[in-house]
Scaffold this motif. Structure first.
Motif, PDB file in Angstrom:
ATOM      1  N   ALA A 166       0.805  -1.227   0.000  1.00 42.68           N
ATOM      2  CA  ALA A 166       0.000   0.000   0.000  1.00 42.68           C
ATOM      3  C   ALA A 166       0.837   1.275   0.000  1.00 42.68           C
ATOM      4  O   ALA A 166       0.518   2.232  -0.718  1.00 42.68           O
ATOM      5  CB  ALA A 166      -0.941  -0.018   1.195  1.00 42.68           C
ATOM      6  N   ALA A 167       1.895   1.334   0.792  1.00 42.62           N
ATOM      7  CA  ALA A 167       2.671   2.576   0.872  1.00 42.62           C
ATOM      8  C   ALA A 167       3.292   2.931  -0.472  1.00 42.62           C
ATOM      9  O   ALA A 167       3.299   4.110  -0.876  1.00 42.62           O
ATOM     10  CB  ALA A 167       3.751   2.442   1.943  1.00 42.62           C
ATOM     11  N   ARG A 168       3.818   1.941  -1.176  1.00 47.16           N
ATOM     12  CA  ARG A 168       4.415   2.216  -2.487  1.00 47.16           C
ATOM     13  C   ARG A 168       3.333   2.496  -3.524  1.00 47.16           C
ATOM     14  O   ARG A 168       3.538   3.305  -4.434  1.00 47.16           O
ATOM     15  CB  ARG A 168       5.318   1.054  -2.906  1.00 47.16           C
ATOM     16  N   LEU A 169       2.181   1.862  -3.401  1.00 39.62           N
ATOM     17  CA  LEU A 169       1.076   2.176  -4.301  1.00 39.62           C
ATOM     18  C   LEU A 169       0.708   3.649  -4.197  1.00 39.62           C
ATOM     19  O   LEU A 169       0.467   4.313  -5.220  1.00 39.62           O
ATOM     20  CB  LEU A 169      -0.142   1.309  -3.982  1.00 39.62           C
ATOM     21  N   GLU A 170       0.664   4.198  -3.000  1.00 34.76           N
ATOM     22  CA  GLU A 170       0.299   5.599  -2.832  1.00 34.76           C
ATOM     23  C   GLU A 170       1.326   6.525  -3.484  1.00 34.76           C
ATOM     24  O   GLU A 170       0.968   7.564  -4.054  1.00 34.76           O
ATOM     25  CB  GLU A 170       0.138   5.928  -1.348  1.00 34.76           C
ATOM     26  N   ARG A 171       2.586   6.172  -3.406  1.00 33.39           N
ATOM     27  CA  ARG A 171       3.608   6.977  -4.075  1.00 33.39           C
ATOM     28  C   ARG A 171       3.434   6.927  -5.588  1.00 33.39           C
ATOM     29  O   ARG A 171       3.575   7.940  -6.293  1.00 33.39           O
ATOM     30  CB  ARG A 171       4.997   6.489  -3.686  1.00 33.39           C
ATOM     31  N   ILE A 172       3.128   5.747  -6.120  1.00 38.27           N
ATOM     32  CA  ILE A 172       2.891   5.617  -7.558  1.00 38.27           C
ATOM     33  C   ILE A 172       1.667   6.420  -7.962  1.00 38.27           C
ATOM     34  O   ILE A 172       1.686   7.161  -8.948  1.00 38.27           O
ATOM     35  CB  ILE A 172       2.725   4.126  -7.929  1.00 38.27           C
ATOM     36  N   ARG A 173       0.590   6.299  -7.200  1.00 39.19           N
ATOM     37  CA  ARG A 173      -0.659   6.966  -7.545  1.00 39.19           C
ATOM     38  C   ARG A 173      -0.504   8.489  -7.607  1.00 39.19           C
ATOM     39  O   ARG A 173      -1.200   9.169  -8.357  1.00 39.19           O
ATOM     40  CB  ARG A 173      -1.723   6.599  -6.509  1.00 39.19           C
ATOM     41  N   GLU A 184      13.624   0.654  -5.895  1.00 41.01           N
ATOM     42  CA  GLU A 184      14.114   1.157  -7.187  1.00 41.01           C
ATOM     43  C   GLU A 184      12.999   1.128  -8.231  1.00 41.01           C
ATOM     44  O   GLU A 184      12.860   2.071  -9.037  1.00 41.01           O
ATOM     45  CB  GLU A 184      15.298   0.315  -7.654  1.00 41.01           C
ATOM     46  N   ILE A 185      12.203   0.060  -8.253  1.00 42.91           N
ATOM     47  CA  ILE A 185      11.075  -0.020  -9.180  1.00 42.91           C
ATOM     48  C   ILE A 185      10.118   1.138  -8.944  1.00 42.91           C
ATOM     49  O   ILE A 185       9.703   1.840  -9.876  1.00 42.91           O
ATOM     50  CB  ILE A 185      10.351  -1.374  -9.023  1.00 42.91           C
ATOM     51  N   THR A 186       9.759   1.351  -7.686  1.00 44.36           N
ATOM     52  CA  THR A 186       8.821   2.424  -7.350  1.00 44.36           C
ATOM     53  C   THR A 186       9.377   3.782  -7.747  1.00 44.36           C
ATOM     54  O   THR A 186       8.673   4.607  -8.360  1.00 44.36           O
ATOM     55  CB  THR A 186       8.521   2.400  -5.845  1.00 44.36           C
ATOM     56  N   SER A 187      10.633   4.045  -7.440  1.00 47.31           N
ATOM     57  CA  SER A 187      11.240   5.330  -7.746  1.00 47.31           C
ATOM     58  C   SER A 187      11.266   5.603  -9.244  1.00 47.31           C
ATOM     59  O   SER A 187      11.018   6.743  -9.687  1.00 47.31           O
ATOM     60  CB  SER A 187      12.662   5.389  -7.178  1.00 47.31           C
ATOM     61  N   ARG A 188      11.561   4.587 -10.033  1.00 42.26           N
ATOM     62  CA  ARG A 188      11.618   4.790 -11.481  1.00 42.26           C
ATOM     63  C   ARG A 188      10.225   5.030 -12.067  1.00 42.26           C
ATOM     64  O   ARG A 188      10.063   5.830 -13.005  1.00 42.26           O
ATOM     65  CB  ARG A 188      12.305   3.600 -12.153  1.00 42.26           C
TER      66      ARG A 188
END
Length: 306
Positions: free
Chosen positions: A189-196, A282-286
């Motif tokens: 969830a936390a990384r999903l929110e950054r992506i969103r 790294e995936i999330t950041s990119r």
């Protein structure tokens, strides 16, 4: 800068869309074009083109082979593209991916990497059209198979076992990332929110991620395809085998089961270890970079995603 063609079955598991976004957020990679494979490749191509437009990118997308060479029935989740309005407005190539791949490789022998994150049908068809094409690929990056002790056949190899066997025995320098590696990485969830929050691209991708979670009644997913692509960009986060050969079981209940045998004369290596937390970051950041580095140029597709 390495130049790469992405071959993908984007639209079912959300990890293909994540992988495309990740590539667009990787400054050391030039995304030459996208090829789609397996099932409704026209719809898949329109979806890939839409994601590129959301990132402000003008990327050629070429639909490829619909039916697996194996004859196995195509698995279709039923939600492909349903969150994206007016996909028919997306302009895609009238060419066919195998022919285009041969043409691209002939024009730049040794100058292109290929990332294959779906069934290997397009590549097998390209090699059948032009046997020399296998020798023109700089390196092939594959998400497929499973090389752990108890791994079942993985979807990409099982869906077209015949194509997988042909491609992985064509002598192309290849790196394969299997299920026993990708399953060590999760997006929660936390990384999903950054992506969103990463612009129109992130909002659309976030919605597709949530749709995939709902399909499986989960609150997380494994980014299989992004993990495999990151082995190219950040190899220091992985460990690799020595070269060897991969055998694919053909037909029957074991269809697509993969076996790696070390062999110094072989052309294939497999990923043997991963820093799961750092890879997820790294995936999330990119992906976030892809969503925020460029303004969306495609009007009417970012209206209600936030």
């Amino acid at each position: 800068m390495r130049s790469i063609i992405l071959d993908t079955d984007i639209g079912s598991d959300v990890d293909d869309a994540m992988a495309l976004a990740q590539l667009m957020g990787s400054p050391e990679l030039e995304l030459v074009e996208v090829h789609t494979v397996y099932g409704d490749t026209r719809l898949r191509a329109q979806l890939a083109r839409r994601y590129a437009a959301l990132a402000g990118r003008d990327v050629d997308v070429v639909p490829g082979v619909v039916e697996p060479i194996s004859g196995r029935e195509v698995w279709w989740a039923g939600h492909e593209g349903t969150l994206h309005a007016d996909l028919d407005a997306e302009t895609i190539s009238a060419d066919s991916a195998p022919e285009r791949l041969v043409a691209r490789l002939r024009a730049r022998p040794g100058g292109l990497d290929v990332a294959a994150i779906g069934p290997l049908t397009n590549l097998a068809a390209a090699f059948a059209l032009e046997p020399q094409a296998a020798g023109w690929i700089r390196h092939l990056w594959v998400m497929g198979g499973g090389f752990g002790a108890a791994e079942d056949a993985e979807h990409n190899f099982r869906s077209d076992d015949v194509a997988a066997q042909a491609v992985l025995n064509a002598g192309v320098p290849t790196t394969i990332t299997g299920l026993e590696i990708t399953r060590q990485v999760t997006i929660e969830a936390a990384r999903l929110e950054r992506i969103r929050a990463a612009g129109p691209l992130g909002a659309a991708l976030g919605a597709d991620i949530e749709q995939w979670w709902a399909f499986w009644n989960e609150t997380w997913n494994v980014p299989h395809d992004p993990v495999a692509l990151l082995a190219l960009s950040r190899p220091e986060l992985f460990t690799f085998s020595e070269t060897g050969r991969v055998t694919i079981a053909i037909g029957g209940e074991a269809a697509g089961h993969s076996t790696f045998t070390p062999d110094p004369t072989g052309s294939v290596r497999i990923v043997t270890g991963v820093d799961g937390e750092q890879v997820a970051e790294e995936i999330t950041s990119r992906i976030v970079t892809a969503g925020t580095a460029y303004p969306a140029r495609h009007e009417g597709i970012d209206d209600d995603r936030a």
